[in-house]
Design a protein around this motif. Sequence first.
Motif, PDB file in Angstrom:
ATOM      1  N   LYS A 147      -6.464  -4.496  14.178  1.00 23.91           N
ATOM      2  CA  LYS A 147      -6.697  -5.195  13.714  1.00 23.91           C
ATOM      3  C   LYS A 147      -6.849  -6.284  14.520  1.00 23.91           C
ATOM      4  CE  LYS A 147      -4.265  -4.845   9.319  1.00 23.91           C
ATOM      5  NZ  LYS A 147      -2.675  -5.183   8.790  1.00 23.91           N
TER       6      LYS A 147
ATOM      7  N   PHE B 240       6.661  -0.162  15.806  1.00 25.73           N
ATOM      8  CA  PHE B 240       5.675  -0.402  14.849  1.00 25.73           C
ATOM      9  C   PHE B 240       4.953  -0.843  14.150  1.00 25.73           C
ATOM     10  CE2 PHE B 240       6.245  -0.021   9.599  1.00 25.73           C
ATOM     11  CZ  PHE B 240       5.395   1.416   9.801  1.00 25.73           C
TER      12      PHE B 240
ATOM     13  N   GLY C 121       6.646   5.137   0.841  1.00 30.35           N
ATOM     14  CA  GLY C 121       7.232   5.083   1.732  1.00 30.35           C
ATOM     15  C   GLY C 121       8.370   4.532   2.607  1.00 30.35           C
ATOM     16  N   GLY C 122       9.171   4.972   2.116  1.00 34.84           N
ATOM     17  CA  GLY C 122      10.414   4.416   2.038  1.00 34.84           C
ATOM     18  C   GLY C 122      10.708   2.544   2.286  1.00 34.84           C
ATOM     19  N   ALA C 123      12.473   2.840   2.814  1.00 32.35           N
ATOM     20  CA  ALA C 123      12.456   1.048   2.716  1.00 32.35           C
ATOM     21  C   ALA C 123      11.702   0.214   3.324  1.00 32.35           C
ATOM     22  CB  ALA C 123      13.297   1.468   3.747  1.00 32.35           C
ATOM     23  N   ASP C 124      11.609  -0.765   2.421  1.00 27.16           N
ATOM     24  CA  ASP C 124      10.736  -1.788   3.458  1.00 27.16           C
ATOM     25  C   ASP C 124      11.350  -3.245   4.374  1.00 27.16           C
ATOM     26  OD1 ASP C 124       8.822  -4.246   3.634  1.00 27.16           O
ATOM     27  OD2 ASP C 124       8.481  -4.542   1.450  1.00 27.16           O
ATOM     28  N   VAL C 125      10.316  -1.601   5.421  1.00 28.16           N
ATOM     29  CA  VAL C 125      11.229  -1.805   6.657  1.00 28.16           C
ATOM     30  C   VAL C 125      11.522  -3.876   6.348  1.00 28.16           C
ATOM     31  CG1 VAL C 125      10.975  -2.235   9.554  1.00 28.16           C
ATOM     32  CG2 VAL C 125       9.812  -0.093   7.687  1.00 28.16           C
TER      33      VAL C 125
ATOM     34  N   PRO D 238       0.889  -1.477   0.078  1.00 28.84           N
ATOM     35  CA  PRO D 238       0.291   0.391  -0.459  1.00 28.84           C
ATOM     36  C   PRO D 238       0.628   1.188  -0.061  1.00 28.84           C
ATOM     37  CG  PRO D 238      -0.213  -0.829   2.673  1.00 28.84           C
ATOM     38  CD  PRO D 238       0.768  -1.922   1.565  1.00 28.84           C
TER      39      PRO D 238
ATOM     40  N   PRO E 105      11.634   9.748   8.673  1.00 29.42           N
ATOM     41  CA  PRO E 105      11.381   8.716  10.428  1.00 29.42           C
ATOM     42  C   PRO E 105      12.044   7.897  10.460  1.00 29.42           C
ATOM     43  CG  PRO E 105      10.130   8.311   8.108  1.00 29.42           C
ATOM     44  CD  PRO E 105      11.020   9.294   7.664  1.00 29.42           C
ATOM     45  N   GLU E 106      13.598   8.022   9.548  1.00 31.02           N
ATOM     46  CA  GLU E 106      14.166   6.911  10.375  1.00 31.02           C
ATOM     47  C   GLU E 106      14.843   6.237  11.759  1.00 31.02           C
ATOM     48  OE1 GLU E 106      14.534   8.734   7.645  1.00 31.02           O
ATOM     49  OE2 GLU E 106      15.371   7.031   6.016  1.00 31.02           O
TER      50      GLU E 106
ATOM     51  N   ARG F  14       0.404  -1.010  14.889  1.00 31.25           N
ATOM     52  CA  ARG F  14      -0.690  -1.161  13.286  1.00 31.25           C
ATOM     53  C   ARG F  14      -1.276  -2.692  14.016  1.00 31.25           C
ATOM     54  NH1 ARG F  14       3.300   1.835  12.430  1.00 31.25           N
ATOM     55  NH2 ARG F  14       2.076   3.512  10.976  1.00 31.25           N
TER      56      ARG F  14
ATOM     57  N   GLY G 278      14.064   6.790   2.856  1.00 34.32           N
ATOM     58  CA  GLY G 278      14.558   5.953   1.574  1.00 34.32           C
ATOM     59  C   GLY G 278      13.481   7.130   0.591  1.00 34.32           C
TER      60      GLY G 278
HETATM   61  C1  LIG Z   1      18.391   0.491   4.600  1.00 33.09           C
HETATM   62  C2  LIG Z   1      18.279   0.806   5.264  1.00 33.09           C
HETATM   63  C3  LIG Z   1      16.965   2.165   5.212  1.00 33.09           C
HETATM   64  C4  LIG Z   1      16.513   2.411   5.623  1.00 33.09           C
HETATM   65  C5  LIG Z   1      15.301   4.323   4.987  1.00 33.09           C
HETATM   66  C6  LIG Z   1      13.798   4.093   5.350  1.00 33.09           C
HETATM   67  O1  LIG Z   1      13.866   4.086   4.166  1.00 33.09           O
HETATM   68  S1  LIG Z   1      13.360   3.392   6.844  1.00 33.09           S
HETATM   69  C7  LIG Z   1      11.580   3.623   7.026  1.00 33.09           C
HETATM   70  C8  LIG Z   1      11.366   4.788   6.645  1.00 33.09           C
HETATM   71  N1  LIG Z   1       9.884   4.927   6.298  1.00 33.09           N
HETATM   72  C9  LIG Z   1       9.087   4.686   7.597  1.00 33.09           C
HETATM   73  O2  LIG Z   1       9.239   5.002   8.335  1.00 33.09           O
HETATM   74  C10 LIG Z   1       7.407   5.073   7.235  1.00 33.09           C
HETATM   75  C11 LIG Z   1       6.328   3.998   7.265  1.00 33.09           C
HETATM   76  N2  LIG Z   1       5.320   3.700   7.531  1.00 33.09           N
HETATM   77  C12 LIG Z   1       4.244   4.862   8.068  1.00 33.09           C
HETATM   78  O3  LIG Z   1       4.751   5.876   7.948  1.00 33.09           O
HETATM   79  C13 LIG Z   1       3.076   4.711   7.319  1.00 33.09           C
HETATM   80  O4  LIG Z   1       2.679   3.549   6.473  1.00 33.09           O
HETATM   81  C14 LIG Z   1       2.552   5.695   6.109  1.00 33.09           C
HETATM   82  C15 LIG Z   1       3.529   5.666   4.837  1.00 33.09           C
HETATM   83  C16 LIG Z   1       2.773   7.576   6.509  1.00 33.09           C
HETATM   84  C17 LIG Z   1       0.987   5.342   5.623  1.00 33.09           C
HETATM   85  O5  LIG Z   1       0.339   5.517   6.833  1.00 33.09           O
HETATM   86  P1  LIG Z   1      -1.017   4.884   6.737  1.00 33.09           P
HETATM   87  O6  LIG Z   1      -1.639   4.972   8.383  1.00 33.09           O
HETATM   88  O7  LIG Z   1      -1.584   5.596   5.004  1.00 33.09           O
HETATM   89  O8  LIG Z   1      -0.737   3.107   6.632  1.00 33.09           O
HETATM   90  P2  LIG Z   1      -0.494   2.319   7.615  1.00 33.09           P
HETATM   91  O9  LIG Z   1       0.738   3.230   8.779  1.00 33.09           O
HETATM   92  O10 LIG Z   1      -1.883   1.353   8.833  1.00 33.09           O
HETATM   93  O11 LIG Z   1       0.572   1.495   6.414  1.00 33.09           O
HETATM   94  C18 LIG Z   1      -0.563   0.150   5.606  1.00 33.09           C
HETATM   95  C19 LIG Z   1       1.007  -0.831   5.768  1.00 33.09           C
HETATM   96  O12 LIG Z   1       1.525  -0.228   5.020  1.00 33.09           O
HETATM   97  C20 LIG Z   1       2.658  -0.743   5.653  1.00 33.09           C
HETATM   98  N3  LIG Z   1       3.882  -0.286   5.608  1.00 33.09           N
HETATM   99  C21 LIG Z   1       4.015   1.462   5.616  1.00 33.09           C
HETATM  100  N4  LIG Z   1       5.448   1.704   5.794  1.00 33.09           N
HETATM  101  C22 LIG Z   1       6.113   0.701   5.990  1.00 33.09           C
HETATM  102  C23 LIG Z   1       6.905   0.357   5.485  1.00 33.09           C
HETATM  103  N5  LIG Z   1       8.366   1.450   5.124  1.00 33.09           N
HETATM  104  N6  LIG Z   1       8.173  -0.616   5.414  1.00 33.09           N
HETATM  105  C24 LIG Z   1       7.029  -2.296   5.131  1.00 33.09           C
HETATM  106  N7  LIG Z   1       5.699  -2.015   5.046  1.00 33.09           N
HETATM  107  C25 LIG Z   1       5.258  -0.759   5.328  1.00 33.09           C
HETATM  108  C26 LIG Z   1       2.268  -0.696   7.199  1.00 33.09           C
HETATM  109  O13 LIG Z   1       2.770  -1.922   8.161  1.00 33.09           O
HETATM  110  C27 LIG Z   1       0.758  -1.328   6.939  1.00 33.09           C
HETATM  111  O14 LIG Z   1       0.788  -3.078   6.859  1.00 33.09           O
HETATM  112  P3  LIG Z   1      -0.490  -3.660   8.095  1.00 33.09           P
HETATM  113  O15 LIG Z   1      -0.043  -4.870   6.961  1.00 33.09           O
HETATM  114  O16 LIG Z   1      -1.282  -3.491   6.162  1.00 33.09           O
HETATM  115  O17 LIG Z   1      -0.410  -3.886   8.752  1.00 33.09           O
END
Ligand SMILES: CC/C=C/CC(=O)SCCNC(=O)CCNC(=O)[C@H](O)C(C)(C)COP(=O)(O)OP(=O)(O)OC[C@H]1O[C@@H](n2cnc3c(N)ncnc32)[C@H](O)[C@@H]1OP(=O)(O)O
Length: 715
Positions: A279, A271, A59-63, A20, A122-123, A275, A100
């Motif tokens: 559920k 994190f 939303g950045g790297a896939d956590v 998403p 937000p790392e 979420r 990312g």
């Molecule tokens: C090599 C190392 C590099 C690191 C650099 C990085 O990029 S670290 C990651 C930095 N990014 C973040 O911290 C962003 C994290 N995400 C958010 O803050 C929020 O999800 C959002 C993007 C603002 C969207 O918010 P919203 O309320 O619309 O949705 P949800 O938070 O409920 O998320 C929906 C589902 O997506 C999953 N998810 C979100 N971000 C990531 C991510 N970066 N990696 C993997 N999965 C992510 C979240 O877990 C939800 O999943 P569900 O299974 O539906 O619960």
Amino acid sequence: MAQYSRISGSVGLITLKNPPVNALSAAVRQGIVDTVEKALCDPQVKSVVICGQDGVFCGGADVKEFEKSMSGPPLIPMIHSIECATKPMVAAIEGSALGGGLELALGCHYRIAHSKARLGLPEVTLGLLPAAGGSQRLPRLIGVPAALDLITTGRHVTAAEALQLGIVDQVTDHKTVDAAVKFALSVAGKPLDARRISTYPCPVVTDLDALFEDVMQKVRQSARGAIAPIACVQAVRAAATLPYTRGMEREKELMATLFTSGQARALQYNFFAQRAVGKWRMPSGARWDTSTPRPVHKVAVIGLGTMGRGIAVALAQAGLPVVTVEAQEKQLMEAKRVMSDMLKRGAKRRGVAPPLDKISYSSNIQDLADVDLVIEAVFEDMDLKKKVFLQLSAVCKPGTLLCTNTSGLDVDQLASQTRNPELVVGMHFFAPAHVMKLLEVVYGPRSSPQAVATAMQLGKKMGKISVAVGNCRGFVGNRMLKLYTEQASFLLEEGATPDLVDRAIEEFGFPMGVFRMSDLSGLDIGWRVRKEMKLAVPGQSARIREGRRYSPLGDLLCEQGRFGQKTGRGWYRYNKPGDRVAHSDPWLHHFLEEYRAQHGLVARRIDQQEILERCLYPMINEGFRILQDGIAAGPEDIDVIYVFGYGWPRHCGGPMFYASMVGLEKVLERLEHYYQAHPDVPYLQPCSLLRRLVAIGSPPVQKWREVIKNLHSQL
Ligand SMILES: CC/C=C/CC(=O)SCCNC(=O)CCNC(=O)[C@H](O)C(C)(C)COP(=O)(O)OP(=O)(O)OC[C@H]1O[C@@H](n2cnc3c(N)ncnc32)[C@H](O)[C@@H]1OP(=O)(O)O
């Protein structure tokens, strides 16, 4: 994945596709590498736009990939090759550009954002730093102080602020990709040397050392033991003092330490835990995705003490019309004045108009006849609450959801006062209710899934992190807290002082030690409850009550009028009533000595390790009991409650995650040890779920739900 197409004749369009949030998974990174190459090799293409599908840039790297060994193209060279491209690269930012995702956009030569977009690094909140060049490019682009703020806090900025800071070049209210394509056409063929951020010198800061010393001091103070904010400062310092390539080496070095740290694991767990609690599921099998909430257009709050005021303000701030009812005219007038001020202050902070017209004030309960949901927030007294519920049941229209804001009273007893017990749930807000993020939604045995779904949805609308929990004394949070505070009192009996205990707890990472917290909330609150339970009897100092160890210390202080900050005396001394600065109190130390002498207790030296184990492990043990009893659906629920409601340091994950980090075997062994030493404290006896988990090899916390499910199915 990333999709490539050519539009408007000469613009290559790269669309990130990973719903998403279009996280930069290995497949997406590979997709970007391939499509960028395609665009650069296509002679028809003069400029390139990168966007994300479905209104989210990235939303950045896939956590989720962090736990696995990394595969696919790494981010740093990928972003570097975009920056080095000889055709203008334009990021079209809708929704979020985070971590990312923003680093990818910073590698582009131009950034166009939609007015509703949010950007940030937000790392730090995941225990990391922006290590794909973010810590080196952002200070070069917007200056060191602004970059330090964004990187050390991880806060998201609006498109308007991003424009003001210079992160984006243009903000649009229209279709972002269209605006970006138009922009890309306008810059095709223009020189790019001045657009490559990594080549910028870092803007000069006068007295760099003083700035970094000051920031480091502030960060250390607020980080409370977290290592990532400190590494973030160090990385930005590298940007300010070193050439880009050396700064990148420093960024990599610092990231290597963070990436494998326990704190990063804890924060990333948290994190996903945040979420996961959305559920929710009930022991009956009812769940978040099969229960439809009732529509809530109008809400009421009854009782305008501190809690009621905060709840009503939070509701109004969420845009809901609220009818407030307070029987005492004087209290009603005072509440109206205070709440209007709260709304004005909140609106000023957020730069919006205060929603004063959302709240109406009444002293007549009949005015609740047409609301969809009532939150009762009268004094924490079962008889009074019962009376109110009886009245509400008669006054409110059929189908109105009746919620009680209680910190631990039996929700089912209140439900039994009403015609429709299935429409009754608990909504346990935390003070101050318009500020604190946590909400425990408490379902009784008769609460319908629809009622729970409605309360959970309302919590979300109010910006709360809502956790659905079962009905028992103290629910999850306060049930566990009771043991923590009790152990702290036992430690005083055995030789500790409030200062010693609080220091250990604060060094662990809590914002406030147990005694400082008790002084802040008021010792009289617990005293009243204990008196109601006939546990506290004025004039009595017996240390065994109802067959188990009891510490009357808190009661004895209350008998002396020492209620904490409000009376200027409690576990500490304050310069005057209402003052917040706690001073160690020689009177209290002398009182403890006399108390020990009276009971034949010999003070012993108690170290920090024992303080932590005695205060935290019984809480954790109770957490296992809560899971075993089905009061919380999983360890994530408990951890989220503790992090957002009780100040448990987020970089330690929460009590249950912490237990798994310490090692369940160790927790079990220490509990056995303390139970042996204190057999008159039954809750120190290790819970059978804990024993079971240890017996099957201490699986990681993410696997506990399965074990609990099996345990329940065997019963
Ligand atoms: C090599 C190392 C590099 C690191 C650099 C990085 O990029 S670290 C990651 C930095 N990014 C973040 O911290 C962003 C994290 N995400 C958010 O803050 C929020 O999800 C959002 C993007 C603002 C969207 O918010 P919203 O309320 O619309 O949705 P949800 O938070 O409920 O998320 C929906 C589902 O997506 C999953 N998810 C979100 N971000 C990531 C991510 N970066 N990696 C993997 N999965 C992510 C979240 O877990 C939800 O999943 P569900 O299974 O539906 O619960």
